[in-house]
Write a protein that holds these residues in place. Structure first.
Motif, short mmCIF file in Angstrom:
data_model
loop_
_atom_site.label_atom_id
_atom_site.label_comp_id
_atom_site.label_asym_id
_atom_site.label_seq_id
_atom_site.Cartn_x
_atom_site.Cartn_y
_atom_site.Cartn_z
N GLU A 91 47.16 -17.11 -66.96
CA GLU A 91 47.39 -16.41 -65.69
C GLU A 91 46.59 -15.11 -65.63
OE1 GLU A 91 51.93 -17.50 -64.49
OE2 GLU A 91 51.66 -16.20 -66.24
N THR A 120 49.01 -5.64 -52.23
CA THR A 120 47.62 -6.07 -52.01
C THR A 120 47.09 -6.91 -53.17
OG1 THR A 120 46.66 -4.10 -53.05
CG2 THR A 120 47.21 -3.95 -50.71
N SER A 121 47.95 -7.18 -54.17
CA SER A 121 47.54 -7.99 -55.32
C SER A 121 48.03 -9.42 -55.15
CB SER A 121 48.12 -7.40 -56.62
OG SER A 121 47.75 -6.04 -56.76
N ASP A 122 47.37 -10.35 -55.84
CA ASP A 122 47.80 -11.74 -55.74
C ASP A 122 47.87 -12.43 -57.10
OD1 ASP A 122 45.15 -11.89 -56.35
OD2 ASP A 122 44.55 -13.04 -54.58
N THR A 123 47.81 -11.67 -58.19
CA THR A 123 47.88 -12.28 -59.51
C THR A 123 49.35 -12.49 -59.90
OG1 THR A 123 47.85 -10.13 -60.61
CG2 THR A 123 45.73 -11.21 -60.22
N PRO A 124 49.63 -13.47 -60.76
CA PRO A 124 51.03 -13.75 -61.13
C PRO A 124 51.69 -12.64 -61.94
CG PRO A 124 49.62 -15.65 -61.57
CD PRO A 124 48.72 -14.50 -61.28
N ARG A 161 42.26 -7.92 -63.82
CA ARG A 161 41.92 -7.18 -62.60
C ARG A 161 42.51 -5.77 -62.73
NH1 ARG A 161 39.40 -10.97 -62.80
NH2 ARG A 161 39.25 -12.76 -61.37
N THR A 206 46.93 -8.20 -63.05
CA THR A 206 46.46 -7.00 -62.36
C THR A 206 47.13 -5.79 -62.97
OG1 THR A 206 46.02 -8.10 -60.26
CG2 THR A 206 46.41 -5.73 -60.19
N ARG A 229 54.91 -10.83 -60.73
CA ARG A 229 54.81 -10.34 -59.36
C ARG A 229 55.92 -10.94 -58.49
NH1 ARG A 229 52.12 -11.91 -54.55
NH2 ARG A 229 51.52 -10.11 -53.25
#
Length: 810
Positions: free
Chosen positions: A502, A582-586, A535, A505, A678
Motif C-alpha cells: 500500500e 486531499t490524500s488518497d493513499t490507504p 508520498r 502519505t 485513512r
C-alpha cells in the motif's frame, strides 16, 4: 562644590569593605563591594571617584528598572537594567537582574548571555548557577540544566532548590542522597514513625479509608533503595477490603525440582505460613531424601502433600489431570525456587473475589543468598498480549480460576511437571480470558542480578516454542516472521504487509523551516523500503522568509513531494484534516517537520502493523538530539493527566519489564509521528479542529480509536530523532498558547472523564508520580491495589468486549 564633596568621598572609599550597594532586591545578595570594586577597578581603573559617580548616574535607571520589574513589565525592566550597566558595567547583581527579566519574558538566549557575564565575575556563585539551570530548563536543554543544578550542589550542598529540581527530574543519585541525608539526620525515622501511627489510625477508620490519601505517598523511596524500603514497609493485608465473607478456595501446585533442603524448607514455610486459610497445596518432584520435610508438616496439616521426584507419571499430563480433577475455585502455579509472601494467597483470593479476572499475575522480588531482606523487584503492569508474544514479562508464578483453567488448550508433548508459564498465558489469550494484575510482590526468589539474567535467558527457548504454537493455532504463522530470542534478547516479530504494497502519505506541516523539512523528507525516502510508494504532502502554514519559500519551491519539484498552502492562523488539527482530505493513499502518517528518520524499512513495518484489523494507530520511538528518549508512548494517570513514557531515559534503556524495547499497547501516541489507516481517520471525522486545534487532539483521536475497538500500538522498530517544536517555539513561553493549552487539556479530560486520566493499566501503582515515572516507589493502599486489579482485568480490550485482538485469534 565638587571640592567640598571630596573628603566625604575619600572616607566612603576607605570604608568600602563595609559598604553594601543599594538598588534592586537582588542587591542584598551582592557579596559586599569586594567583587563590585574589582569590577569597578577593571572598568574605571583605580579611580574610585569615577566609580561612585557612575553608580550615581546609574541609580535612576536602576530605580526605574525596579518599578518596571515590580509592575510585571519584564522586557522594559531588562532594558532599564541594561541602561544602568552601560554606565556602570561592574554591577554583577544587575547582570543577574537582566538575566532574570529576560528569563521571565521568555527571551532565553539573552538571559543566558547575562548570566554567563555574571559568572565571569563570580564563577562560584551558586545562586547564579541556579538561575542558569532554570533558564536552560525553560529552553528545553535538559542535560545542560541538570549539569547546572549539580554545579549548584557542588558549591552549596544544602541548596534545596537545586536538590528539588534534580529530584523532580528523576535524578536517582540525588534521590538516594536525600534518603541518606534524612537517615543521617534522623528525619526519616521521625517521618516513618508518624506514618506508622497514621497507618494504625487508618486501619481503625477502615470504613472511610478509601477516601483518604495514600499514606504511602508520604514515604516514597527511590527504586534503587528497595532494600531499605522493604526493611521498613511490608505488603499490606487485604483484610480491610469490603469482600465476601467466604473467599475463594485456592489449590497451590508448587514445583520443587532441584531444590536443596534449605530451599525446600523456605518453600514449605511460605506455604504453611499463609494468612489465608482456605487452601490446599501439593509439592511436586521432591527429592526422596527430603520427603520427610513435607511429611513432618503434613502430619499436623492435612492441606499439604508431596509427590516425590521418582514417582511414575509425575510429568505434565499427570499434573493437568490432577488439577482438573481437584475441587477448588482457583489454581496457583509456583515455579522452582519461589517462596510466597505470607499474604500471597490472601491477595489472590481477594483479587478473584473482588474482580472479574480469570487469571492473576503479580510482582516478584529477589533476595541475595545469605541476606534476609529483598534487594530488588519487578513491578509489572497489566498483561499485554502484544508484549507477551515477544517475552513473558509477567513471571512464572500464575493463578487461574479453575473454570478458566478447565477450558485452556494446554495439552501437548511437553513433559514438564507444570505448564510452562508462556504457554499458560498464551492459552489464556486464545481463550479470551480476562487477566488481572496484583501490584504487590507476592513471591520471592533467591539470586543476584546475574542469576536473574541467566533465568531470563533460559526461559526464552521455551517461550519461542510457545509463541510459535500459539501463532500456528491462531492461523497467523504465515503473517508473522519470528526472529531473535537468543543472547538474552526478546523475540522480534515482523508482521507481514498485504499485497500489493500500500502507498503511504506522510503529512508534514511546516512554517519558515524549509531546511529541516527538506532534511526530514530526505531521511524518509532514504530509509524507506519502497520509496516509490511513498508520498510526502507538506502543508506550508504561512511561510514568509524568502529563503524558506525558495526551499519549499525546490521541494515541490521533487518526485513524490507535493506542497499545500494554508495561510490562516496555525491550527494543527485543521491543517492535518485538510491534508488528509486531499490524500488518497490507504495509509496516512502525521509527522512534525523537525525530525530525522533513523529506522530502515520503517514503511514496511507500518504496513505490517496496520494490516491487522485490530490496530488503530501506530506510534514511534522519538529521541532528543542528545539521544535520550522523548516518546515511548503516552502514559495516562501521571499527576492526573498524561506524560510521555520513557521521557529522558537512555536511547537503549529497556525500561520496566522491557517496555521500551518491545512493540506494545499504549493508551495513546503523540501526533508528532502517528500512522493509521485513512479509512479509520475519515470514519472518525479526523482531528477535532474546533475544540482541540493544537494540543491533545492526538490523545483524543487515540481515545476515539480505542472506543471503536482498536488497539493503539507503540513500536521501537520505528525510531526518529526529534528536535521538538523548532517551527513554532515552545508553548509554555507564550501566554496565549499556555492559556489555550490549559483549556484544551480541560476539554479533553472532561470529554473522556476523570477515570481515563487517573489510571493506566500498563503501569503499576507502586510507582509514585511525584517525579518522572519509574523513579520513586511505595506500596499502594489495599483499596487502590484492588482497583488496579479491576482496571487491568477490564483492559484486555479497550473497546467492545466481544472484539478479539489479532494476537489472539482472527
Amino acid at each position: 562644590m565638587f571640592g567640598r564633596l571630596m573628603p566625604p568621598l575619600r572616607r566612603i572609599v576607605r570604608s568600602a569593605s563595609t559598604m553594601r550597594p543599594v538598588g534592586t532586591k537582588d542587591d542584598r545578595r551582592d557579596r559586599a563591594d569586594g567583587p563590585a570594586l574589582k569590577g569597578a577597578a577593571t572598568t574605571f581603573g583605580a579611580n574610585p571617584v569615577r566609580w561612585l559617580a557612575a553608580r550615581g548616574r546609574a541609580a535612576p535607571h536602576v530605580l526605574r528598572a525596579d518599578k518596571l520589574r515590580d509592575a510585571g513589565d519584564s522586557v522594559s525592566a531588562a532594558h532599564a537594567y541594561e541602561a544602568a550597566l552601560r554606565i556602570d558595567p561592574g554591577r554583577t547583581n544587575l547582570k543577574v537582574q537582566c538575566g532574570n527579566m529576560y528569563k521571565d519574558a521568555g527571551v532565553l538566549d539573552a538571559a543566558l548571555r547575562w548570566y554567563e557575564s555574571a559568572l565571569e565575575d563570580r564563577p562560584d556563585d551558586a545562586d547564579i548557577h541556579l538561575q542558569v539551570g532554570h533558564a536552560l530548563k525553560l529552553a528545553g536543554r535538559r542535560s545542560e540544566a541538570l549539569a547546572a543544578y549539580r554545579r549548584v550542589l557542588a558549591l552549596d550542598p544544602a541548596n534545596r532548590h537545586a536538590s528539588w529540581e534534580l529530584v523532580q527530574a528523576g535524578d536517582v543519585d540525588e534521590q538516594l542522597r536525600g534518603i541518606s541525608a534524612q537517615t543521617t539526620g534522623h528525619g526519616l525515622e521521625t517521618m516513618l514513625s508518624m506514618a506508622a501511627e497514621i497507618e494504625a489510625m487508618r486501619r481503625k477508620l477502615a470504613e472511610i479509608g478509601a477516601a483518604l490519601p495514600d499514606i504511602s505517598s508520604l514515604t516514597a523511596f527511590p527504586a534503587k533503595a528497595y532494600r531499605h524500603f522493604r526493611q521498613i514497609f511490608d505488603v499490606p493485608s487485604p483484610a480491610s477490603l469490603d469482600l465476601p465473607s467466604e473467599l475463594p478456595h485456592l489449590f497451590v501446585v508448587a514445583d520443587a525440582s532441584g531444590l536443596d533442603a534449605s530451599a525446600l524448607h523456605r518453600l514449605l514455610a511460605s506455604i504453611v505460613g499463609q494468612s489465608a486459610t482456605r487452601w490446599r497445596a501439593v509439592v511436586l518432584n521432591v527429592e526422596p531424601t527430603l520427603l520427610v520435610a513435607v511429611e513432618r508438616l503434613a502430619r499436623t496439616d492435612d492441606r499439604l502433600e508431596a509427590v516425590p521426584a521418582a514417582r511414575e507419571g509425575s510429568g505434565r499430563t499427570a499434573v493437568l489431570d490432577l488439577v482438573r480433577e481437584v475441587e477448588t475455585d482457583a489454581v496457583v502455579f509456583l515455579p522452582p525456587g519461589a517462596a510466597m509472601h505470607r499474604h500471597c494467597l490472601a491477595w489472590l483470593a481477594a483479587g478473584f473475589a473482588g474482580s472479574q479476572a480469570d487469571v492473576l499475575t503479580f510482582d516478584e522480588e529477589w533476595v541475595v543468598p545469605g541476606e534476609g531482606e529483598p534487594s530488588s523487584f519487578e513491578a509489572r503492569g497489566g498483561l499485554d498480549p502484544e508484549m507477551l508474544l515477544q517475552e513473558n514479562s509477567w513471571g512464572e508464578a500464575i493463578a487461574v480460576r479453575k473454570a478458566t483453567f478447565d477450558r485452556l488448550d494446554l495439552d501437548g508433548d511437553d513433559a514438564a511437571p507444570l505448564p510452562k508459564p508462556s504457554a499458560l498465558l498464551l492459552a489464556a489469550v486464545r481463550a479470551d480470558a480476562s487477566p488481572g494484575h496484583v501490584p504487590y510482590p507476592l513471591v520471592a526468589f533467591e539470586g543476584d542480578e546475574n542469576a536473574r539474567n541467566i533465568a531470563r535467558r533460559n526461559a526464552l527457548p521455551d517461550h519461542r516454542q510457545a509463541v510459535e504454537r500459539h501463532l500456528r493455532l491462531c492461523g497467523l504463522r504465515e503473517r508473522v516472521a519470528v526472529s531473535g530470542g537468543t543472547d538474552g534478547e526478546p523475540l522480534h516479530l515482523e508482521w507481514q504487509a498485504g499485497l500489493p504494497r500500500e502507498q503511504i502519505t506522510v503529512i508534514v506541516p511546516t512554517r519558515d523551516n524549509a531546511e529541516d523539512c527538506a532534511g526530514f523528507v530526505d531521511s524518509l525516502f532514504a530509509k524507506a523500503s519502497r520509496p516509490e510508494a511513498l508520498r510526502i504532502l507538506i502543508v506550508d502554514n504561512a511561510t514568509t522568509a524568502r529563503s524558506d519559500l525558495g526551499g519549499l519551491e525546490a521541494l515541490a519539484g521533487r518526485k513524490g513531494v507535493r506542497i499545500l498552502r494554508d495561510d490562516g492562523p496555525f491550527n494543527w488539527s485543521h491543517i492535518n484534516n485538510l491534508a488528509a482530505a486531499t490524500s488518497d493513499t490507504p495509509i496516512l502518517v502525521f509527522a512534525n517537520d523537525d525530525m530525522r528518520m533513523l529506522s530502515s524499512a520503517w514503511d514496511e513495518m507500518l504496513r505490517g502493523l496496520l494490516a491487522r484489523d485490530s490496530v488503530g494507530a501506530v506510534g514511534a520511538k522519538l529521541l532528543y538530539p542528545d539521544e535520550t528518549m522523548q516518546h515511548a508512548g503516552v502514559l495516562f494517570g501521571w499527576k492526573g493527566s498524561v506524560i510521555h513514557d520513557g521521557l529522558f531515559e537512555a536511547r537503549d534503556a529497556p525500561g520496566p519489564s522491557g517496555r521500551w524495547s518491545k512493540t506494545r499497547r499504549v493508551g495513546a501516541v503523540t501526533g508528532a509521528f502517528m500512522a493509521l489507516r485513512r479509512a479509520d481517520f475519515l470514519e472518525l471525522d479526523g482531528f477535532d479542529a474546533i475544540g482541540l486545534p493544537i494540543g491533545y487532539s492526538d490523545i483524543d483521536l487515540c481515545l476515539r480509536l480505542r472506543a471503536a475497538g482498536r488497539d493503539i500500538l507503540w513500536s521501537p522498530d520505528v525510531t526518529l530523532l526529534h528536535y521538538e517544536s523548532k517551527s513554532r517555539g515552545l508553548d509554555h513561553l507564550d501566554a496565549e498558547r499556555a492559556a489555550r493549552g490549559g483549556r484544551e487539556r480541560a476539554l479533553v479530560e472532561t470529554r473522556w472523564g476523570a477515570e481515563v486520566f487517573s489510571r493506566d493499566p500498563t503501569i503499576s501503582p507502586i510507582w509514585i508520580d511525584a517525579t518522572l515515572p519509574y523513579r520513586l516507589i511505595s506500596f499502594p493502599a489495599p483499596q487502590r491495589a484492588l482497583e488496579f486489579i479491576r482496571l487491568t482485568s477490564r483492559a484486555r480490550r479497550a473497546g467492545t468486549e466481544s472484539a478479539k485482538s489479532t494476537v489472539a485469534c482472527e
